[in-house]
Design an enzyme around this catalytic site. Structure first.
Site, PDB file in Angstrom:
ATOM      1  N   ASP A  46      24.588   0.289  33.453  1.00 41.44           N
ATOM      2  CA  ASP A  46      25.069  -0.893  32.743  1.00 41.44           C
ATOM      3  C   ASP A  46      25.054  -2.136  33.634  1.00 41.44           C
ATOM      4  OD1 ASP A  46      26.293  -2.690  31.085  1.00 41.44           O
ATOM      5  OD2 ASP A  46      28.161  -1.574  30.882  1.00 41.44           O
ATOM      6  N   ASP A  62      22.299  -7.756  29.954  1.00 39.99           N
ATOM      7  CA  ASP A  62      23.190  -6.609  29.780  1.00 39.99           C
ATOM      8  C   ASP A  62      22.445  -5.402  29.222  1.00 39.99           C
ATOM      9  OD1 ASP A  62      25.421  -5.028  29.550  1.00 39.99           O
ATOM     10  OD2 ASP A  62      26.193  -6.037  27.762  1.00 39.99           O
TER      11      ASP A  62
END
Ligand SMILES: *[C@@H]1O[C@H](CO)[C@@H](O)[C@H](O)[C@H]1NC(C)=O
Ligand SMILES: *[C@@H]1O[C@H](CO)[C@@H](O)[C@H](O)[C@H]1NC(C)=O
Ligand SMILES: *[C@@H]1O[C@H](CO)[C@@H](O)[C@H](O)[C@H]1NC(C)=O
Ligand SMILES: *[C@@H]1O[C@H](CO)[C@@H](O)[C@H](O)[C@H]1NC(C)=O
Length: 471
Positions: free
Chosen positions: A286, A90
């Protein structure tokens, strides 16, 4: 995924998988890099998936699709003797955390956490307690709370002793997450007012495993289930054209904590969705978010153009699957000449059985309206080769070379222009005077005031751009 601390309303998410990794040993003659193979996997446990759906609050926008799409994951082990984990990578958060076996989620009869691993502090001789303030929550409404601890982290042949991470004694996610963002984005900084600690990119750089805190992400196309995360290096075989470097934007009066860049225009085929240079939207790159979230006005224009139908209850947009056959690109413009083409086939996703009534020929569309924060998730990132340079606060972007089989890796060095073969963007946006906040278009809820790096830095870099970029 993006930590809650940066905004209020819910949006994105995605889910569990399996992974592979390998390591290039640092040797004097070869580049100092660490490479992970990332793996994307379809969810198998439909029952758990449905239970999660029912448990979610109706106000989280993508509540019903979060487990339908897939995150990119890698294998690590923690502790002595080693306990194995598969964690999601992430770029939108900054902490590694894993579930404790004793959490109420993991103790359910179906043992939902077993596939990605659970941590037992008492079974590790190298465990040390740091504090009880671990508390991370993501914009999709999931999160974990528990302890911060240190233990030995291993991946491939690499060993990092006394590495700090979170243990979720209470969590709502069956898989742990490896956040590789800025240390200033760590949950303990925002939520517990603690100082930063060295997370994975910072620790690898500190230990000299890589030269600076930087890595490259290549997710490959939708048909492929593997990508790669390369710490400390750039693989020139995995992109086409040139790597163009754009500045990371900084929220007003805060340190750099997220990978915000300025989206300066958007074009679909020959339809202009957002005219280049007319407005800027601060978007976060992201990898922990499956979809791409853009301001409502832009998304409305896109849906008009492709004939997508948005369902607020599903938090998803539906299109005929045949849209994937359209030979058109969605072009995302950043500071000129940085731009990424995303083919229509990369924006049309299999809806699976549990959504859209399971109708044949109904697919999900990869762009949805944001409710606060604009995120370029995996539906965008798969088409890009992205180099995240945390030391210079820059991201270099190039068009992905899908299914590249070969490798041509060079090391990311130190100092200015550390990313090999990248040139600085020099578009109008980047050269506009002084730090300024970005316009976020007409949606009031997209307002995140951003500062561009100060002018001196940009000019100095431009001046150097033609000189010695190669190592
Ligand atoms: C990663 O872990 C999974 C599950 O334990 C395993 O099947 C896979 O082979 C591992 N990959 C590597 C490269 O170790
Ligand atoms: C370790 O085990 C002891 C005794 O069983 C227990 O009291 C303690 O809470 C455990 N610690 C952790 C971190 O699980
Ligand atoms: C974690 O943080 C959230 C959001 O700030 C808060 O509502 C919650 O009470 C915290 N949980 C714990 C266990 O401290
Ligand atoms: C879409 O973008 C790719 C990559 O830049 C390019 O090769 C292709 O020609 C473009 N297709 C169309 C229809 O413009």
């Amino acid at each position: 995924m993006h930590p809650h601390t940066l905004l209020s309303a819910g949006c994105c998410l995605a889910l569990p998988c399996a992974s592979a990794l390998h390591l290039r040993e640092p040797r004097d003659a070869s580049p100092r890099v660490v490479q992970f193979d990332l793996q994307r996997k379809e969810i198998r446990d439909k029952v758990a998936h449905d239970r999660n759906r029912l448990n979610r609050r109706a106000d989280t926008v993508s509540a019903k699709i979060d487990n339908e799409q897939l995150l990119y994951s890698l294998n690590i082990s923690i502790g002595t003797p080693p306990q194995d984990f598969i964690v999601a990578v992430d770029t939108g958060s900054s902490d590694l955390w894993v579930n404790a076996a004793s959490s109420s989620l993991c103790e359910r009869r179906s043992k939902p956490c077993d596939a990605s691993g659970t941590y037992s502090a008492n079974s590790s001789s190298t465990y040390n307690y740091v504090g009880d303030w671990f508390n991370i929550s993501y914009v999709d409404g999931s999160g974990a709370t528990g302890d911060y601890v240190t233990d030995t982290l291993r991946f491939g042949g690499e060993t990092v002793k006394d590495f700090q991470f979170g243990v979720g004694y209470d969590s709502s996610s069956t898989q742990g997450i490896m956040g590789i963002g800025y240390p200033a984005g760590e949950a303990q900084v925002a939520a517990a007012d603690q100082r930063t600690y060295r997370n994975l990119p910072a620790q690898l750089a500190h230990d000299g495993v890589i030269k600076s805190s930087a890595y490259s992400l290549w997710l490959n196309d939708l048909d492929s289930s593997t990508g790669s995360l390369l710490f400390g290096g750039v693989d020139h075989a995995r992109y086409t054209g040139d790597l163009v470097t754009v500045p990371i934007l900084r929220p007003q009066s805060s340190p750099y904590s997220s990978f915000y860049v300025a989206l300066t225009g958007l074009q679909l085929g020959n339809i202009e969705i957002a005219q280049q240079g007319k407005s800027e939207v601060a978007v976060v790159l992201d990898s922990g978010t499956s979809f791409t979230y853009l301001p409502k006005s832009m998304v409305a224009a896109i849906y008009d153009a492709v004939g997508a139908e948005y369902s607020a209850t599903e938090g998803a947009a539906f299109v005929p699957c045949s849209l994937a056959d359209q030979q058109a690109n969605m072009t995302f413009y950043f500071d000129s000449p940085a731009q990424i083409d995303v083919a229509m086939s990369e924006l049309v996703l299999d809806a699976g059985n549990s959504i859209g009534g399971g109708q044949a020929d109904v697919c999900l569309f990869g762009i949805v309206p944001s409710s606060g924060l604009s995120l370029l998730g995996d539906t965008f990132l798969r088409s890009a080769y992205a180099v995240f340079d945390l030391d210079n606060n820059e991201i270099s972007l190039a068009q992905s070379n899908f299914n590249a089989k070969k490798s041509k890796i060079s090391e990311i060095g130190t100092g200015d222009n550390a990313v090999p073969s990248a040139t600085k963007a020099g578009g109008t946006a980047a050269t506009s005077a002084g730090p300024s906040s970005t316009s976020t278009g007409s949606d009031a809820d997209d307002g995140v005031g951003m500062l561009r790096p100060c002018m001196g830095g940009v000019l100095a870099s431009l001046g150097l751009a033609g000189l010695g970029l190669l190592l």
